[in-house]
Design a protein around this motif. Structure first.
Motif, mmCIF file in Angstrom:
data_model
loop_
_atom_site.group_PDB
_atom_site.id
_atom_site.type_symbol
_atom_site.label_atom_id
_atom_site.label_comp_id
_atom_site.label_asym_id
_atom_site.label_seq_id
_atom_site.Cartn_x
_atom_site.Cartn_y
_atom_site.Cartn_z
ATOM 1 N N LEU A 257 0.829 -1.207 0.000
ATOM 2 C CA LEU A 257 0.000 0.000 0.000
ATOM 3 C C LEU A 257 0.866 1.260 0.000
ATOM 4 N N VAL A 258 1.894 1.256 0.842
ATOM 5 C CA VAL A 258 2.773 2.426 0.925
ATOM 6 C C VAL A 258 3.484 2.646 -0.406
ATOM 7 N N ALA A 259 3.957 1.540 -1.006
ATOM 8 C CA ALA A 259 4.650 1.662 -2.299
ATOM 9 C C ALA A 259 3.714 2.220 -3.361
ATOM 10 N N LEU A 260 2.469 1.725 -3.371
ATOM 11 C CA LEU A 260 1.487 2.248 -4.321
ATOM 12 C C LEU A 260 1.220 3.726 -4.029
ATOM 13 N N GLY A 261 1.137 4.053 -2.734
ATOM 14 C CA GLY A 261 0.907 5.437 -2.333
ATOM 15 C C GLY A 261 2.011 6.359 -2.815
ATOM 16 N N ARG A 262 3.235 5.865 -2.757
ATOM 17 C CA ARG A 262 4.361 6.710 -3.168
ATOM 18 C C ARG A 262 4.396 6.918 -4.669
ATOM 19 N N ALA A 263 3.705 6.027 -5.392
ATOM 20 C CA ALA A 263 3.657 6.179 -6.851
ATOM 21 C C ALA A 263 2.328 6.791 -7.283
ATOM 22 N N SER A 264 1.543 7.271 -6.308
ATOM 23 C CA SER A 264 0.198 7.745 -6.605
ATOM 24 C C SER A 264 0.209 9.000 -7.465
ATOM 25 N N ARG A 265 -0.902 9.186 -8.169
ATOM 26 C CA ARG A 265 -1.059 10.403 -8.961
ATOM 27 C C ARG A 265 -1.340 11.595 -8.049
ATOM 28 N N PHE A 266 -1.823 11.300 -6.852
ATOM 29 C CA PHE A 266 -2.257 12.389 -5.969
ATOM 30 C C PHE A 266 -1.140 12.813 -5.031
ATOM 31 N N ARG A 267 -0.787 14.075 -5.115
ATOM 32 C CA ARG A 267 0.333 14.598 -4.362
ATOM 33 C C ARG A 267 0.199 14.405 -2.853
ATOM 34 N N PRO A 268 -0.976 14.664 -2.262
ATOM 35 C CA PRO A 268 -1.096 14.470 -0.809
ATOM 36 C C PRO A 268 -0.768 13.035 -0.393
ATOM 37 N N VAL A 269 -1.216 12.065 -1.195
ATOM 38 C CA VAL A 269 -0.940 10.666 -0.886
ATOM 39 C C VAL A 269 0.568 10.406 -0.938
ATOM 40 N N ARG A 270 1.207 10.964 -1.953
ATOM 41 C CA ARG A 270 2.661 10.795 -2.073
ATOM 42 C C ARG A 270 3.369 11.414 -0.884
ATOM 43 N N LEU A 271 2.902 12.591 -0.465
ATOM 44 C CA LEU A 271 3.546 13.291 0.645
ATOM 45 C C LEU A 271 3.410 12.512 1.944
ATOM 46 N N VAL A 272 2.200 12.031 2.228
ATOM 47 C CA VAL A 272 1.958 11.326 3.485
ATOM 48 C C VAL A 272 2.779 10.031 3.557
ATOM 49 N N THR A 273 2.752 9.251 2.471
ATOM 50 C CA THR A 273 3.493 7.996 2.501
ATOM 51 C C THR A 273 4.998 8.247 2.519
ATOM 52 N N GLY A 274 5.407 9.269 1.807
ATOM 53 C CA GLY A 274 6.828 9.627 1.808
ATOM 54 C C GLY A 274 7.297 10.040 3.198
ATOM 55 N N PHE A 275 6.456 10.814 3.870
ATOM 56 C CA PHE A 275 6.763 11.257 5.229
ATOM 57 C C PHE A 275 6.878 10.052 6.163
ATOM 58 N N TYR A 276 5.955 9.128 6.033
ATOM 59 C CA TYR A 276 5.947 7.932 6.875
ATOM 60 C C TYR A 276 7.254 7.137 6.726
ATOM 61 N N VAL A 277 7.642 6.913 5.481
ATOM 62 C CA VAL A 277 8.874 6.144 5.236
ATOM 63 C C VAL A 277 10.087 6.895 5.789
ATOM 64 N N TRP A 278 10.102 8.202 5.561
ATOM 65 C CA TRP A 278 11.214 9.038 6.029
ATOM 66 C C TRP A 278 11.324 8.956 7.551
ATOM 67 N N LEU A 279 10.174 9.056 8.225
ATOM 68 C CA LEU A 279 10.156 9.050 9.694
ATOM 69 C C LEU A 279 10.613 7.698 10.252
ATOM 70 N N MET A 280 10.062 6.614 9.688
ATOM 71 C CA MET A 280 10.344 5.288 10.217
ATOM 72 C C MET A 280 11.785 4.869 9.977
ATOM 73 N N ARG A 281 12.303 5.274 8.815
ATOM 74 C CA ARG A 281 13.675 4.877 8.502
ATOM 75 C C ARG A 281 14.691 5.815 9.141
ATOM 76 N N GLY A 282 14.204 6.972 9.579
ATOM 77 C CA GLY A 282 15.123 7.976 10.106
ATOM 78 C C GLY A 282 15.275 7.931 11.615
ATOM 79 N N THR A 283 14.482 7.103 12.283
ATOM 80 C CA THR A 283 14.585 7.019 13.736
ATOM 81 C C THR A 283 14.798 5.563 14.153
#
Lengths: 242, 251
Positions: A40-66
């Motif tokens: 789901l996250v991978a699909l979200g990151r490839a989404s046409r909708f910018r908000p979806v891309r931003l939210v999933t991108g933020f999630y991955v950034w946060l989880m991998r960064g801490t």
């Protein structure tokens, strides 16, 4: 001084066996829950909708960064301050799944990107609707590329579960520590535990080998007619991503 | 010859990053016609072919297949899942074959009926076996694409497109990726399809096919249809300078 007696009694200690079992199911359940979330996250990151891309991108950034350890303590010990109280196992699973899904989503994304565009075009030209294109054509081919790094993640997760001992989940490491406290044979106890981990990762290696053959169907190198199949993994994906 | 119109393209336009690749293309193809599309590379012929099943969305203009406008319904642009339904009438064969590598030849051919039409796997495989026999590959049903030659793969791809019983077949340079000795076996299949009355639009440089099997030759250059004639007239009496230049270079 090393005591073989102590070592063997740790090896056959029911506490350790039980701990190993907890480790195995924690890993398996976490992985099983993290993988669909990762898709789901991978699909979200490839989404046409910018908000979806931003939210999933933020999630991955946060989880991998801490650090996972910090995440676990926040979930188990910190969240009650906000009124959200999770049981030990729920907290451990939540932390492991959320953290692992972030890493896995990158593997899924790379796997999906590795499937040539012509494949989805051929499927679309046949008249397949988008979800069929993904499920029937793209995903099975992405899986072939994803299995080696996914297996790597599973192997890593088997050992990462030691972290949840900090929030008092009684997995292999914590059980071993308990057992050690009865005779203070630290070296023998932890060597036995290490051996358990080694056995689990070795066993997993065999499972992974079998999985690779299964998803590699049709990808023989050379014209051999036999069933022996060599998986051609994308080297970049095999790199340790953590 | 029947006069039912299968393809009707009107003023199809398409730009990429400010460059106009298709500058208003018109094309009408009737049932049973075989149209060969020729032209210099980069002239827009493949792009045009791909607008016919909406793999490329035209910026403007209309494409109708069997009277149904592709990509648009009564309430404007259609969703991909609705366009997917429209695509069932059109089969496509690609330059790089694009067979599914994880499926046997048989399952490649059965994939459309199974996953699009919901036909049972057993039933679809029987029909797929017959189609593979028709393209001369009865003994390759259990082979994976990686075990087949280019010519064999392309014939499987043709069978896969035929399995959907399309009204129209689109060929996007079907022989360009083949070794010369394998071109014939693919063209033979295409010629047979013509004899069976299949409507086909073929983007190709195969002059042999043009003379042997095409009803019309359409020459597309710089995003427009420059010439649209019977093969005889096209090769013997091209009207436009642009066409003559092209023919001089390739013949």
């Amino acid at each position: 001084m090393w005591s073989w007696d102590a070592f063997f009694s740790f090896l056959t200690n029911p506490q350790l066996v039980q701990g190993a079992w907890t480790t195995i199911w924690l890993t398996t359940v976490s992985m099983a829950l993290a993988l669909p979330l990762a898709v789901l996250v991978a699909l979200g990151r490839a989404s046409r909708f910018r908000p979806v891309r931003l939210v999933t991108g933020f999630y991955v950034w946060l989880m991998r960064g801490t650090p996972l350890l910090v995440q676990l303590v926040i979930i188990y010990t910190g969240l009650p301050q906000l009124g959200l109280r999770l049981g030990v196992i729920s907290a451990a699973l939540t932390g492991l799944v959320l953290n692992e899904a972030a890493y896995l989503s990158e593997i899924v994304r790379a796997g999906v990107l590795s499937v040539p565009r012509g494949q989805s075009e051929a499927a679309r030209a046949l008249g397949m609707p988008p979800w069929k294109v993904f499920r029937v054509v793209v995903m099975p081919q992405a899986l072939r590329v994803m299995v080696p790094p996914l297996g790597n993640s599973f192997n890593g997760l088997l050992k990462t579960t030691t972290l949840v001992s900090v929030i008092s989940v009684e997995e292999l490491l914590r059980r071993t520590q308990f057992a050690v406290q009865t005779n203070f044979r630290v070296l023998e106890g932890l060597t036995a535990a290490a051996l358990y981990y080694l056995a689990m990762t070795t066993l997993w290696g065999l499972v992974q080998r079998w999985l690779e053959i299964r998803v590699g169907r049709g990808h023989q190198t050379g014209p051999s007619k036999g069933r022996r199949i060599k998986s051609a993994a994308v080297p970049a994906l095999e790199m340790e991503i953590r | 010859m029947t006069t039912e119109t299968v393809v009707e393209a009107r003023q199809v336009r398409k730009s990429y990053g400010g460059v106009e690749v298709l500058k208003g293309i018109d094309l009408t193809v009737r049932q049973g016609e075989v149209v060969l599309v020729l032209g210099p590379s980069g002239g827009g012929k493949s792009t045009f072919l791909r607008t016919l099943n909406h793999l490329e969305t035209p910026d403007s203009g209309t494409v109708s297949i069997c009277g149904e406008r592709i990509g648009y319904g009564e309430r404007g642009a259609l969703r991909e899942s609705r366009i997917a339904v429209q695509r069932r009438r059109t089969g496509m064969v690609f330059q790089q074959f694009n067979l599914f590598p994880n499926m046997t030849a048989l399952d490649n051919v059965a994939s459309g009926p199974v996953h699009v039409n919901g036909v049972s796997k057993a039933q679809a495989r029987v029909a797929a076996g017959e189609l593979l026999a028709m393209v001369g590959l009865a003994d390759k049903t259990r082979s994976y694409p990686s075990q087949l030659s280019g010519g064999q793969q392309q014939r499987v791809a043709i069978a896969r497109a035929l399995a959907m019983r399309p009204e129209l077949l689109l060929f996007d340079e079907p022989t360009s990726a083949l070794d010369p000795e394998m071109v014939g076996e693919v063209l033979d299949v295409m010629v047979r399809l013509r004899e069976e009355g299949m409507t086909m639009i073929v983007v190709s440089h195969e002059m042999g096919f043009a003379r042997a099997a095409a009803d019309r030759v359409v020459f597309i250059a710089d995003g427009t249809v420059v010439e649209d004639k019977s093969p005889d007239l096209f090769f013997s009496a091209p009207e436009h300078e642009r066409t003559r230049q092209f023919l001089d270079r390739i013949l």
